[in-house]
Write an enzyme that holds these catalytic residues in place. Structure first.
Site, PDB file in Angstrom:
ATOM      1  N   PRO A  45      24.783  51.889 -27.629  1.00  0.00           N
ATOM      2  CA  PRO A  45      24.037  50.684 -28.466  1.00  0.00           C
ATOM      3  C   PRO A  45      25.393  50.111 -29.343  1.00  0.00           C
ATOM      4  O   PRO A  45      26.171  50.620 -29.590  1.00  0.00           O
ATOM      5  CB  PRO A  45      23.441  51.918 -29.542  1.00  0.00           C
ATOM      6  CG  PRO A  45      24.064  53.202 -29.552  1.00  0.00           C
ATOM      7  CD  PRO A  45      24.572  53.346 -28.194  1.00  0.00           C
ATOM      8  N   LYS A  46      24.756  48.912 -29.304  1.00  0.00           N
ATOM      9  CA  LYS A  46      25.363  48.092 -30.246  1.00  0.00           C
ATOM     10  C   LYS A  46      24.967  48.042 -31.670  1.00  0.00           C
ATOM     11  O   LYS A  46      24.165  47.389 -32.143  1.00  0.00           O
ATOM     12  CB  LYS A  46      25.389  46.527 -29.990  1.00  0.00           C
ATOM     13  CG  LYS A  46      26.372  45.551 -30.386  1.00  0.00           C
ATOM     14  CD  LYS A  46      26.459  44.030 -29.791  1.00  0.00           C
ATOM     15  CE  LYS A  46      27.186  43.187 -30.558  1.00  0.00           C
ATOM     16  NZ  LYS A  46      27.163  43.090 -31.736  1.00  0.00           N
ATOM     17  N   VAL A  47      25.642  49.171 -32.556  1.00  0.00           N
ATOM     18  CA  VAL A  47      25.054  49.311 -33.771  1.00  0.00           C
ATOM     19  C   VAL A  47      25.439  48.323 -34.883  1.00  0.00           C
ATOM     20  O   VAL A  47      26.314  47.428 -34.458  1.00  0.00           O
ATOM     21  CB  VAL A  47      25.803  50.538 -34.269  1.00  0.00           C
ATOM     22  CG1 VAL A  47      25.428  50.964 -35.772  1.00  0.00           C
ATOM     23  CG2 VAL A  47      25.459  51.992 -33.101  1.00  0.00           C
TER      24      VAL A  47
END
Length: 560
Positions: free
Chosen positions: A123-125
């Protein structure tokens, strides 16, 4: 071959759209617009990087930054793709932060993945990037991303974040990690909740002077271990053992863009412990850390989510007159995609509402989808340097005007035709606003029921009406003659609900004309005010003339 053709078409479409959005500005106007937006973004950058506050939503900032880049490309003032944050710290990163290149779509991602193997998705946090340096098993230093080469010393702050392990062992005892400090969330569903300005909130907490307990509301997601174990599985296992468990939980092996898309969609709808704005696909094999430089990472890319709200440029302001005579304002937009829906228009509302919004062509507005997928305006995020607003038409219309055609009645007249053709009134399938305009322009209707006199030949020879469709329309027009009396009265715009009209048990025009105000007032949902409106309506000269005309056409209920 088909894949390469699809890729070529995608590239050509992107290039076409890129050129299409270039504003038709003079060089002087372009310079002024670009300069103003540059100054605003610089101010936002200073607020964010130096003071940890944000006066603008993260998504709006990102989209306006992209808009600025597009304008610069259009007018030959392009800057490098990677914008370096302002240097606000002197601590050198042991390993530079590279940043991540964004993929435009699934096709671009597929092309990138074809040349690589052993790929993983994370995930691209959405938070702020940090370097964690461990020496002899202890957290030695924490550094903000800064400009990727140097950043601020965040060590004391990070030591107060309970989610960050203060001691580690084994291969991590002397290591450099890169990750994202994020705002901890419980069951955050990105699809429903959006970004909540998480990035700015984290930056604000990290910039505060006081060492507040609120730092425990932060977590960390490690996404890179430069010079770590060669196998991704070994990296994930060691990180999890040390306490960085989220990395192992949310890192998945993928073979192609279809698999990435499935994971991306699942995380978009799932309950997660953090805010995200897309996914990152990375190759397990990375170069030695001494080769890492800002903007130079070829081993990872991002595929961001489409924003819940999009910044759109207002192209024109248009005024529409509804069947009741009310003037509404519509903004025509440069097309944007919202949840797979192409949005080119948004209803602003009344003239007064438009004036309160203060929207002019050239402005940038934030648009999202309300219930049932209807576009709505959330905010005006940027106003152009030159603002010329059109003059709204005079408010000369009401619920009893424009049953008969005239130059000044054009819009309300068309609205009445659209209304009477709708499913709930006469049910004329296969014709909408464009069709009514074509018929009226060609045959110059006298009033809203003039279409009943059209012949098959006239319909067939109407520009804008396909010959294959003309026979269907003639059939629909003939069927309308058999509609119940109440449907025709609704088409005439009687100010009653269908339920009230049905309850009246009116079955003829002559009977309706004799009904008193007291009679109408006793109907369900009809008060004294509405009853007076019905009396005004049936006594109106245009309505009486239409009733007589329908009687001559032997429409059910209107015959003498």
């Amino acid at each position: 071959m088909k894949v390469w053709m699809a890729i070529l078409i995608s590239i050509l479409c992107w290039q076409s759209s890129a050129w299409a959005v270039c504003p038709a500005w003079s060089p002087a106007r372009a310079q002024e617009e670009i300069s103003r937006l540059q100054q605003q973004i610089k101010q936002w950058d200073d607020d964010y990087w130096k003071e940890g506050k944000s006066e603008v939503e993260d998504g709006v900032y990102d989209q306006l930054s992209a808009r600025l880049t597009q304008w610069q490309r259009c007018f030959g003032n392009e800057t490098p793709d990677v914008m370096m944050p302002p240097l606000n710290g002197a601590v050198i990163h042991p390993v530079a932060h590279t940043g991540v290149r964004k993929m435009a779509d699934k096709i671009a991602l597929s092309l990138w993945m074809r040349e690589r193997s052993d790929l993983w998705v994370q995930p691209k946090v959405d938070g702020v990037a940090v370097t964690l340096v461990y020496r002899d098993g202890k957290l030695n230093k924490a550094i903000s991303r800064g400009n990727g080469l140097k950043g601020e010393d965040w060590t004391q702050k990070v030591r107060l974040i309970s989610a960050v392990p203060q001691t580690v062992s084994g291969p991590l005892a002397n290591s450099t990690l890169q990750g994202e400090i994020f705002l901890k969330r419980e069951g955050h569903i990105q699809q429903q909740m959006g970004g909540i300005n998480a990035r700015a909130k984290v930056a604000g907490l990290m910039m505060r002077q006081d060492d507040s307990d609120t730092l425990n509301s932060l977590g960390v997601f490690v996404w890179a271990w430069p010079d770590g174990p060669q196998l991704m599985t070994d990296r994930l296992k060691e990180l999890a053992t040390a306490g960085f468990t989220l990395t192992q939980t949310y890192t998945r092996a993928v073979k192609n863009a279809d698999e990435v898309a499935r994971v991306r969609n699942a995380w978009w709808k799932a309950k997660l412990p953090f805010v995200t704005d897309g996914v990152v696909v990375r190759a397990a094999k990375e170069p030695e850390s001494r080769h890492w430089l800002p903007g130079q990472a070829e081993w990872l890319v991002a595929w961001k989510y489409q924003p819940v709200a999009q910044v759109a440029e207002v192209k024109t302001i248009q005024f529409a007159v509804g069947k009741s005579g009310k003037i509404s304002v519509v903004a025509s937009l440069a097309p944007v995609m919202l949840d797979d829906k192409k949005v080119q228009r948004v209803n602003i509302g009344s003239v007064r509402r438009w004036q309160e919004w203060d929207i002019a062509p050239g402005d940038q507005i934030l648009v999202s989808l309300a219930g049932q997928g209807i576009p709505r305006i959330d905010d005006v995020v940027w106003r152009g340097a030159e603002r010329t607003k059109p003059t709204p038409p005079e408010n000369r219309f009401n619920s009893l005007t424009c049953y008969f055609a005239s130059d000044v009645c054009q819009e309300q007249f068309i609205s009445r035709l659209v209304w009477l053709g709708s499913k709930q009134v006469l049910g004329l399938d296969g014709i909408g606003e464009a069709g009514w305009r074509a018929l009226h322009q060609t045959h110059r209707f006298e009033h809203i029921f003039s279409w009943l006199l059209l012949t098959p030949e006239q319909l067939q020879n109407t520009p804008g009406i396909a010959k294959s469709k003309s026979a269907q329309l003639w059939h629909q027009f003939n069927l309308a003659r058999k509609q119940p009396f109440t449907r025709w009265v609704m088409a005439m715009g009687i100010p009653l609900t269908r339920a009230a009209l049905n309850a009246s048990d009116e079955r003829s025009w002559s009977q309706l004309l004799l009904s008193t105000e007291q009679f109408w007032q006793q109907l369900p949902g009809t008060g004294s005010g509405r009853a007076r409106q019905v009396i005004e309506w049936k006594e109106n000269a245009q309505i009486k003339k239409l009733g007589s005309w329908l009687a001559a056409q032997q429409i059910t209920g209107f015959e003498p």
